[in-house]
Design an enzyme around this catalytic site. Structure first.
Site, PDB file in Angstrom:
ATOM      1  CD  GLU A 117     185.331 125.554  29.819  1.00 19.13           C
ATOM      2  OE1 GLU A 117     185.807 125.167  30.902  1.00 19.13           O
ATOM      3  OE2 GLU A 117     184.571 124.847  29.101  1.00 19.13           O
TER       4      GLU A 117
ATOM      5  CG  PHE B  39     195.191 116.590  35.883  1.00 16.87           C
ATOM      6  CD1 PHE B  39     194.395 115.633  35.261  1.00 16.87           C
ATOM      7  CD2 PHE B  39     194.577 117.584  36.617  1.00 16.87           C
ATOM      8  CE1 PHE B  39     193.016 115.674  35.384  1.00 16.87           C
ATOM      9  CE2 PHE B  39     193.203 117.634  36.760  1.00 16.87           C
ATOM     10  CZ  PHE B  39     192.409 116.677  36.130  1.00 16.87           C
TER      11      PHE B  39
END
Length: 573
Positions: free
Chosen positions: A64, A126
């Site tokens: 990223e 999560f």
């Protein structure tokens, strides 16, 4: 499903019912976005499904950080907003460095981060991360979308805020359930942001004060920063400078906004700027700053900065005026509009002939220098040769450190938007992925990423993009087997205690390039350098060059910490 407009709505196009993800892709099309950089994951999957259906061009980074730096490079060269899309949690936190980098260097980005469903936000679900809290200090603005109905407005505002006034990054946090929900996509409503009204047109009285100051100044200097580039004001700057015969100093990020080979150009100012540029600021009786923020690497010790000068500060961001340097004539507005108004007012030039003559003499007496050493490649010479073989026309990207300073000093930028570097944040790993974005911004340009051997290894995985697309980015590793600037400071200020800054063990960069099916070239001797660079430029695809340079070469001249601009060291051999 399509719904007809009512009489109050401005467009005749029917309003479509779309999912949140569909709205996002439709908004990108409305904004003219032609490429996005990103990486998929669970929370953002509905958006990636829409990308698949609509066929919008998406560049898959391998990390990223690579995606957001590529978006920055695209924004810097194209002038359009860079768009980055990542998933929640670690995907989102991996772009934080790039967001901070874009914020301090005023680059327009729209960053879309996936988020867990609204029903579990705040439960440590999560891959949940509080991106609003994390990015609030490092974005121009940020949003978390809580309903699909507000998404069209938020997306339109995000692009508007990122690209108007002082550019900057805007983050839109998109929960997964919102991206799946459906609603009416009305993108034609007018933007209504009463609290955000950047001043574009300066006060004419202040403009007249600037022209009056110019007419009486004997030793004026213009300090031109990145705001000139963001405002597309280079032509107006050249006209104003030539009309009034005022010498120009660039900030690091302003390089290219004024021709680097113009007779009135004095070079870059600041810690590793030219002696002439810094002495001009020190002796000036009038300093006109346009689109620069007076950061510490430029000013040195503030007590000694431009001590004799009346200060004019032209900036679109009023928060910068008076922040670091006391300003006598503040001018809030767009750089292009300010220069146009200065020219329209047609003020009288001052008598600067003697001043300009003195500065030309200083340029001759104190040029940038380096000592040649047999067959050893000096990094300064490397950058001179890169400039020579590219005719100064390449787009050059860098990380931060010695190679960055040598690039700024020895590659003469004569055109705007050829220089892509990490300025305020100083981000290692920025240069190579930024070059990928720059290449997408200008596919026909020669793009050269000048990087250090250390910084390159932080984002080297993005060579997969070059391999996949045969993208013709040229990578030049200035290899001194160290964290060069760290080593220089340890030598000068820490008793030559080289703590964790030397890299005696390195990968074989040529073999690494070959692993990605990229042409690799290693050069150890000065006599082989020009031919190797010409081979690199002639090759139609990507190339990685490992250039072994003098290991203990330092960047000079230099303003040491705590010193003023007139106290430069290393100004002569």
């Amino acid at each position: 499903m399509k719904v007809k407009k009512n009489e109050e709505q401005t467009s005749n196009e029917p309003i479509e019912e779309l999912s949140g993800s569909g709205m996002l892709i439709a908004a990108l099309a409305k904004e003219g976005v032609d490429v996005i950089f990103g990486y998929p994951g669970g929370a953002i999957l509905p958006t990636y499904d829409e990308i698949y259906k609509k066929g919008i061009r998406h560049i898959l980074a391998r990390h990223e950080q690579g995606a957001i730096h590529a978006a920055q490079g695209y924004a810097r060269v194209s002038g359009k907003p860079g768009v980055c899309i990542v998933t929640s949690g670690p995907g989102a936190t991996n772009v934080v460095t790039g967001i901070a980098d874009a914020m301090i260097d005023s680059l327009p980005l729209v960053v879309i981060t996936g988020q867990v469903a609204t029903t579990v936000i705040g439960t440590d679900a999560f891959q949940e991360a509080d991106m609003i809290g994390i990015t609030m200090p490092i974005t121009k603005h940020n949003y978390q979308v809580r309903s699909v109905e507000e998404l069209p407005r938020i997306l339109k505002e995000a692009f508007h805020i990122a690209t108007t006034g002082r550019p900057g990054p805007v983050l839109v946090d998109l929960p997964k359930d919102v991206s799946l929900a459906t609603g009416l996509f009305d993108y034609d409503k007018e933007i209504d942001l009463p609290g955000y009204q950047p001043t574009i047109v300066p006060n004419r009285l202040q403009i007249r004060k600037v022209n009056e100051a110019v007419s009486t100044a004997k030793k004026p200097v213009i300090l031109a920063g990145a705001g000139v580039l963001h405002g597309n004001a280079s032509d107006e700057l050249v006209t104003f400078v030539e009309k009034n015969q005022i010498p120009v100093v660039n900030t690091l990020l302003g390089l290219g906004c004024f021709p680097g080979e113009h007779e009135l150009f004095l070079g870059m100012g600041g810690m590793h700027g030219t002696y002439t540029a810094n002495m001009a600021i020190h002796e000036a009786d009038l300093l006109i700053s346009i689109g620069a923020r007076f950061d510490d690497r430029l000013t040195g010790n503030l007590a000694h900065f431009a001590p004799e000068a009346r200060v004019v500060h032209i900036d679109i961001d009023p928060a910068e005026i008076g922040k670091n340097i006391e300003t006598e004539i503040p001018v809030v507005g767009d750089a292009k509009k300010a220069l146009q108004m200065l020219l329209e007012e047609n003020g009288e030039p001052g008598d600067t002939k003697e001043w300009c003559s003195k500065l030309q003499q200083l340029k001759q007496e104190y040029p940038l220098w380096y000592k040649e050493d047999g067959e050893t490649i000096k990094p300064q010479q490397l950058l001179e040769l890169i400039h020579d073989v590219t005719n100064g026309e390449a787009i050059v990207t860098t990380d931060v450190g010695q190679h960055q300073m040598w690039s700024a000093q020895f590659y003469k930028f004569n055109r705007p938007n050829r220089w892509v570097t990490s300025g305020g944040l100083g981000t290692m790993g920025f240069g190579f992925p930024a070059a990928i974005g720059a290449q997408f911004a200008e596919p026909e340009a020669t793009v050269i990423s000048v990087v250090g051997d250390a910084g390159f290894q932080m984002t080297a995985q993005e060579m997969s993009i070059l391999q996949e697309l045969n993208l013709p980015v040229k990578i030049v590793i200035v290899n001194n087997a160290s964290l060069g600037m760290v080593r220089q400071w340890q030598q000068l200020f820490h008793g030559e205690r080289y703590s964790n800054s030397l890299f005696p063990i390195q990968p074989n960069f040529v073999k690494l390039a070959e692993a990605y099916d990229i042409k690799g070239i290693r050069v150890d001797a000065k006599s082989d350098l020009r031919a190797a660079l010409e081979e690199m430029i002639a090759h139609p695809g990507p190339v990685l060059m490992d250039i072994r340079v003098a290991k203990e070469e330092n960047v000079y001249p230099m303003i040491a910490p705590g010193k003023g601009q007139h106290q430069m060291e290393g100004i002569k051999p």
